[in-house]
Design a protein around this motif. Sequence first.
Motif, short mmCIF file in Angstrom:
data_model
loop_
_atom_site.label_atom_id
_atom_site.label_comp_id
_atom_site.label_asym_id
_atom_site.label_seq_id
_atom_site.Cartn_x
_atom_site.Cartn_y
_atom_site.Cartn_z
N GLU A 135 8.49 43.51 -26.31
CA GLU A 135 7.19 43.32 -25.68
C GLU A 135 6.68 41.94 -26.06
O GLU A 135 6.60 41.62 -27.24
N VAL A 136 6.37 41.11 -25.05
CA VAL A 136 5.83 39.77 -25.30
C VAL A 136 4.42 39.70 -24.72
O VAL A 136 4.23 39.80 -23.51
N GLU A 137 3.46 39.56 -25.59
CA GLU A 137 2.08 39.34 -25.17
C GLU A 137 1.93 37.91 -24.67
O GLU A 137 2.22 36.95 -25.39
N ILE A 138 1.52 37.76 -23.42
CA ILE A 138 1.42 36.43 -22.81
C ILE A 138 0.18 35.72 -23.32
O ILE A 138 -0.94 36.19 -23.17
N VAL A 139 0.41 34.55 -23.93
CA VAL A 139 -0.68 33.75 -24.48
C VAL A 139 -0.99 32.56 -23.58
O VAL A 139 -2.15 32.22 -23.36
#
Length: 218
Positions: free
Chosen positions: A170-174
Motif C-alpha cells: 500500500e502506497v499512500e500518495i503524497v
Amino acid sequence: MYNPAHFAVTDQAALYDLIRHAPLGMLVTHGPDGLDANHIPWELQQGPEGTDRLIGHMARANPLCQQLQQGGDVLVVFRAEQGYISPNWYPSKHATHRQVPTWNYRVVHVHGRVALRDDEKFVRGVVGRLTRTHEQQAQAMAPHPAGAWKMGDAEPAYLQQMLSAIVGLEVEIVRLEGKFKLGQNRSAEDREGAADWLDKGQQTQLAACMRLANPATP
C-alpha cells in the motif's frame, strides 16, 4: 525529474488516467544494498481528500519484503506511450536543417509512503480486483470461449498456496509529477508531421496524444 513547464502536467485527473491506462509501475526504493526497482501492477484507489493510494502485491520471496521500512518514502514510476522522433518527420527540417532527434513520452511519478500488508483478506482483495479489471480488458481485446478467468476457477487449496506466497503493498500518495513530452515546444506543422509518421509506423496512440497536446508555438 527534469520537467520544463511546457511538458509539465498537474491535472490530477489526467495523471490518474495514465496510471489506470498503464498500471505496471516501477517501485523505486533505497535500502541497505542501495537503489532497487521492482515492476508491479497497481490498483489506484481514491478516497477522501489526502487518502488516495496505490495497492499492489509482490512475492514473499522478494528481499524487499524484509528491507522495506513501514512508512518509508518510495517512488512509483508509470510510463505510457513512448517513441523515437526522427528530425526527418518535421517539415521545418527540410527547410532549415536545424532539427535533431528526440524521444516523446508520457510519464507519471508518484511519491508516497509505503506499507506492507501481510494479511490474507487484504491480499485476496488485491488479487481479486486486479483480476476482474484486467480479465475484462483481456476479454474485450480477445474474447476467450471460456470467458473471463475468476479466482473461483482455481482449486481452493492451490489458490491458497499461491496467495500465501505474496504480500500486499500500500502506497499512500503524497505528491504527483507528470511529464507529457509530446512536441508542445514544436510548431503545429512539425508536430502534425511527426504524428503522421508515427501513424505510418503503427504508433497510433502516441500520435493521437501528440495531436491532443496544445502547441507552444503557432
